[in-house]
Scaffold this motif. Sequence first.
Motif, PDB file in Angstrom:
ATOM      1  N   ASP A 155       0.871  -1.172   0.000  1.00  0.00           N
ATOM      2  CA  ASP A 155       0.000   0.000   0.000  1.00  0.00           C
ATOM      3  C   ASP A 155       0.907   1.221   0.000  1.00  0.00           C
ATOM      4  O   ASP A 155       1.404   1.645   1.040  1.00  0.00           O
ATOM      5  N   TYR A 156       1.155   1.779  -1.190  1.00  0.00           N
ATOM      6  CA  TYR A 156       2.099   2.892  -1.293  1.00  0.00           C
ATOM      7  C   TYR A 156       1.683   4.069  -0.415  1.00  0.00           C
ATOM      8  O   TYR A 156       2.540   4.774   0.136  1.00  0.00           O
ATOM      9  N   ALA A 157       0.383   4.294  -0.274  1.00  0.00           N
ATOM     10  CA  ALA A 157      -0.094   5.427   0.515  1.00  0.00           C
ATOM     11  C   ALA A 157       0.276   5.281   1.987  1.00  0.00           C
ATOM     12  O   ALA A 157       0.366   6.279   2.716  1.00  0.00           O
ATOM     13  N   ALA A 158       0.492   4.059   2.439  1.00  0.00           N
ATOM     14  CA  ALA A 158       0.836   3.822   3.840  1.00  0.00           C
ATOM     15  C   ALA A 158       2.333   3.918   4.100  1.00  0.00           C
ATOM     16  O   ALA A 158       2.762   3.852   5.255  1.00  0.00           O
ATOM     17  N   LEU A 159       3.133   4.077   3.042  1.00  0.00           N
ATOM     18  CA  LEU A 159       4.584   4.204   3.171  1.00  0.00           C
ATOM     19  C   LEU A 159       4.946   5.678   3.025  1.00  0.00           C
ATOM     20  O   LEU A 159       4.880   6.233   1.926  1.00  0.00           O
ATOM     21  N   SER A 160       5.327   6.307   4.118  1.00  0.00           N
ATOM     22  CA  SER A 160       5.550   7.749   4.071  1.00  0.00           C
ATOM     23  C   SER A 160       6.639   8.153   3.090  1.00  0.00           C
ATOM     24  O   SER A 160       6.544   9.185   2.433  1.00  0.00           O
ATOM     25  N   ASN A 161       7.682   7.336   2.953  1.00  0.00           N
ATOM     26  CA  ASN A 161       8.776   7.690   2.049  1.00  0.00           C
ATOM     27  C   ASN A 161       8.483   7.379   0.586  1.00  0.00           C
ATOM     28  O   ASN A 161       9.227   7.801  -0.299  1.00  0.00           O
ATOM     29  N   ALA A 162       7.409   6.648   0.324  1.00  0.00           N
ATOM     30  CA  ALA A 162       7.033   6.368  -1.064  1.00  0.00           C
ATOM     31  C   ALA A 162       6.648   7.640  -1.813  1.00  0.00           C
ATOM     32  O   ALA A 162       6.688   7.680  -3.033  1.00  0.00           O
ATOM     33  N   ALA A 163       6.306   8.693  -1.071  1.00  0.00           N
ATOM     34  CA  ALA A 163       5.941   9.959  -1.709  1.00  0.00           C
ATOM     35  C   ALA A 163       7.100  10.523  -2.519  1.00  0.00           C
ATOM     36  O   ALA A 163       6.884  11.270  -3.484  1.00  0.00           O
ATOM     37  N   ASP A 164       8.339  10.159  -2.151  1.00  0.00           N
ATOM     38  CA  ASP A 164       9.514  10.661  -2.868  1.00  0.00           C
ATOM     39  C   ASP A 164      10.039   9.675  -3.904  1.00  0.00           C
ATOM     40  O   ASP A 164      11.082   9.914  -4.517  1.00  0.00           O
ATOM     41  N   ILE A 165       9.330   8.566  -4.094  1.00  0.00           N
ATOM     42  CA  ILE A 165       9.729   7.568  -5.088  1.00  0.00           C
ATOM     43  C   ILE A 165       8.924   7.805  -6.358  1.00  0.00           C
ATOM     44  O   ILE A 165       7.694   7.753  -6.328  1.00  0.00           O
ATOM     45  N   SER A 166       9.596   8.048  -7.471  1.00  0.00           N
ATOM     46  CA  SER A 166       8.891   8.412  -8.698  1.00  0.00           C
ATOM     47  C   SER A 166       8.100   7.243  -9.263  1.00  0.00           C
ATOM     48  O   SER A 166       8.301   6.082  -8.909  1.00  0.00           O
ATOM     49  N   ASP A 167       7.212   7.568 -10.176  1.00  0.00           N
ATOM     50  CA  ASP A 167       6.352   6.552 -10.779  1.00  0.00           C
ATOM     51  C   ASP A 167       7.163   5.477 -11.497  1.00  0.00           C
ATOM     52  O   ASP A 167       6.727   4.322 -11.577  1.00  0.00           O
ATOM     53  N   THR A 168       8.320   5.834 -12.010  1.00  0.00           N
ATOM     54  CA  THR A 168       9.140   4.858 -12.731  1.00  0.00           C
ATOM     55  C   THR A 168       9.538   3.695 -11.846  1.00  0.00           C
ATOM     56  O   THR A 168       9.705   2.572 -12.313  1.00  0.00           O
ATOM     57  N   ARG A 170       7.710   2.657  -9.242  1.00  0.00           N
ATOM     58  CA  ARG A 170       6.511   2.035  -8.659  1.00  0.00           C
ATOM     59  C   ARG A 170       6.008   0.970  -9.613  1.00  0.00           C
ATOM     60  O   ARG A 170       5.795   1.248 -10.793  1.00  0.00           O
ATOM     61  N   ARG A 171       5.813  -0.214  -9.112  1.00  0.00           N
ATOM     62  CA  ARG A 171       5.333  -1.297  -9.967  1.00  0.00           C
ATOM     63  C   ARG A 171       3.826  -1.152 -10.164  1.00  0.00           C
ATOM     64  O   ARG A 171       3.095  -0.867  -9.202  1.00  0.00           O
ATOM     65  N   PRO A 172       3.325  -1.355 -11.379  1.00  0.00           N
ATOM     66  CA  PRO A 172       1.885  -1.189 -11.631  1.00  0.00           C
ATOM     67  C   PRO A 172       1.005  -2.049 -10.732  1.00  0.00           C
ATOM     68  O   PRO A 172      -0.091  -1.640 -10.348  1.00  0.00           O
ATOM     69  N   ASN A 173       1.494  -3.244 -10.373  1.00  0.00           N
ATOM     70  CA  ASN A 173       0.711  -4.133  -9.507  1.00  0.00           C
ATOM     71  C   ASN A 173       1.028  -3.917  -8.020  1.00  0.00           C
ATOM     72  O   ASN A 173       0.477  -4.611  -7.175  1.00  0.00           O
ATOM     73  N   MET A 174       1.927  -2.987  -7.725  1.00  0.00           N
ATOM     74  CA  MET A 174       2.341  -2.656  -6.354  1.00  0.00           C
ATOM     75  C   MET A 174       2.999  -3.828  -5.622  1.00  0.00           C
ATOM     76  O   MET A 174       3.067  -3.844  -4.395  1.00  0.00           O
ATOM     77  N   ASN A 175       3.508  -4.804  -6.365  1.00  0.00           N
ATOM     78  CA  ASN A 175       4.250  -5.924  -5.774  1.00  0.00           C
ATOM     79  C   ASN A 175       5.712  -5.521  -5.577  1.00  0.00           C
ATOM     80  O   ASN A 175       6.612  -6.024  -6.242  1.00  0.00           O
ATOM     81  N   GLY A 176       5.944  -4.592  -4.668  1.00  0.00           N
ATOM     82  CA  GLY A 176       7.288  -4.107  -4.436  1.00  0.00           C
ATOM     83  C   GLY A 176       7.448  -2.675  -4.908  1.00  0.00           C
ATOM     84  O   GLY A 176       6.557  -2.110  -5.561  1.00  0.00           O
ATOM     85  N   ILE A 177       8.610  -2.087  -4.605  1.00  0.00           N
ATOM     86  CA  ILE A 177       8.894  -0.704  -4.985  1.00  0.00           C
ATOM     87  C   ILE A 177      10.394  -0.570  -5.182  1.00  0.00           C
ATOM     88  O   ILE A 177      11.191  -1.221  -4.492  1.00  0.00           O
ATOM     89  N   GLY A 178      10.798   0.265  -6.130  1.00  0.00           N
ATOM     90  CA  GLY A 178      12.204   0.375  -6.474  1.00  0.00           C
ATOM     91  C   GLY A 178      13.032   1.067  -5.401  1.00  0.00           C
ATOM     92  O   GLY A 178      12.573   1.986  -4.729  1.00  0.00           O
ATOM     93  N   VAL A 179      14.298   0.626  -5.265  1.00  0.00           N
ATOM     94  CA  VAL A 179      15.249   1.260  -4.364  1.00  0.00           C
ATOM     95  C   VAL A 179      16.379   1.911  -5.158  1.00  0.00           C
ATOM     96  O   VAL A 179      17.041   2.829  -4.692  1.00  0.00           O
ATOM     97  N   GLY A 180      16.597   1.448  -6.374  1.00  0.00           N
ATOM     98  CA  GLY A 180      17.644   1.995  -7.231  1.00  0.00           C
ATOM     99  C   GLY A 180      17.643   1.283  -8.563  1.00  0.00           C
ATOM    100  O   GLY A 180      16.793   0.439  -8.832  1.00  0.00           O
ATOM    101  N   ALA A 181      18.599   1.642  -9.416  1.00  0.00           N
ATOM    102  CA  ALA A 181      18.652   1.027 -10.737  1.00  0.00           C
ATOM    103  C   ALA A 181      20.067   1.024 -11.284  1.00  0.00           C
ATOM    104  O   ALA A 181      20.841   1.953 -11.066  1.00  0.00           O
ATOM    105  N   ASP A 182      20.397  -0.037 -11.977  1.00  0.00           N
ATOM    106  CA  ASP A 182      21.689  -0.206 -12.619  1.00  0.00           C
ATOM    107  C   ASP A 182      21.475  -0.229 -14.129  1.00  0.00           C
ATOM    108  O   ASP A 182      20.355  -0.029 -14.607  1.00  0.00           O
ATOM    109  N   GLN A 183      22.543  -0.472 -14.891  1.00  0.00           N
ATOM    110  CA  GLN A 183      22.427  -0.602 -16.338  1.00  0.00           C
ATOM    111  C   GLN A 183      23.448  -1.603 -16.836  1.00  0.00           C
ATOM    112  O   GLN A 183      24.462  -1.856 -16.183  1.00  0.00           O
ATOM    113  N   ILE A 184      23.160  -2.197 -17.983  1.00  0.00           N
ATOM    114  CA  ILE A 184      24.038  -3.208 -18.571  1.00  0.00           C
ATOM    115  C   ILE A 184      24.610  -2.694 -19.882  1.00  0.00           C
ATOM    116  O   ILE A 184      23.877  -2.274 -20.775  1.00  0.00           O
TER     117      ILE A 184
END
Length: 396
Positions: A155-168, A170-184
Amino acid sequence: MSTINRRAFLTGAAALASAPLLAACGGDISTGTTTTAAGSTAGSTPASPGSSAGSATGSATAGSSSGGGTKEKITIFAFLGNRLADMPKAFAQDYMSRHSNVEIEIYEDSNANGYPKILAAKQADPTATPLVNMGFFNSQISAQGDLDGTWNKLDYAALSNAADISDTFRRPNMNGIGVGADQIGLLYNTDAVSTPPTSWTALWEDEQFAGRLSLWDYWWYVVFMAAKVNGGDLSNMDAGWDIWRENAPNVRTIVTANPEWQQVMSNGTSDLTSCWNGTGLQFKADGAPVDYVVPTEGAIAVPVYLQTLAGNSDNQQEICLDILNEMLSPQWDQMWAETAVQTPANSTVELPADLKDLPGFLPENVDKLISIDWGLVAANNADWRARWDADIKANI
């Protein structure tokens, strides 16, 4: 697939470079290790987030237990290798110092090796406590877990710090949330190579690398890129498989662990590989003679997600949500960005100066990042592994 907007990336909104995914941040040692965070030495611990980090459930309830003096045990899955477990270990020490009835263990493994163990434990006894309660999972495993019913919906609304996590992130099904990203992209040996490669095609067309390649096992990314530059895409990789079947003898060694990967890229065994930006930079920091290259066609973006597992008890889930929320805070997400060498998901975190000027983080290269449909990857992964065995490993 699509490219990622530079502005979104630079504010932490875009996905950068794991594995695997399968292994990305996950291409690590094949045998996992479990450590009690209280006894780990993960380096300096950042200042306790305290109230500034926010709390999903409130510290008064997070960590409460039904038995007098009984500690609730939480196991967190972390990537094994380089400094990928530094942040979760440091966080665990800090969290336990503030929650006396919570015990946190860190289970370190690659996603490629660890996730099948998680799934096997769940299938053996669906009513048992999960092998891990939460953890760090790459994009491919996150998508596979969706199919397997492994994750809890957040429940993203219940996570206070999720407000600063961009939509990119955020998973559409809300099964988890991003912490960072790498590249190959590409990683080459600077001692052996005087002119750095510039294109993905160097992996299969450049004669100077014939018989000098190393690849992570089941590294379908190079097949996808061979297909892409020849008119194919993720849903039609036949051209890529044809290219790699013909050029499989160019591969000198297949690796399955980060230390092995670093070794073959340092000791003259291999001059070129395809690798995560963060992992390559960590190899270099350890003294390996390597440099990372963003190919002219673009690097592949690979987000890393925080997930909690289905099967947690109510109390375990409450604690996991509190932990997850604090990990998304600026203090801890910055530590993740710096130690994992990734773009932070929290938009209030600025990249350190020593990262901003690196090739993988330059605006002109961020503009070319290639986004992946990870659901499509999960649906095809079993077939791709079989084809990798038949078309590539059998012809090396």
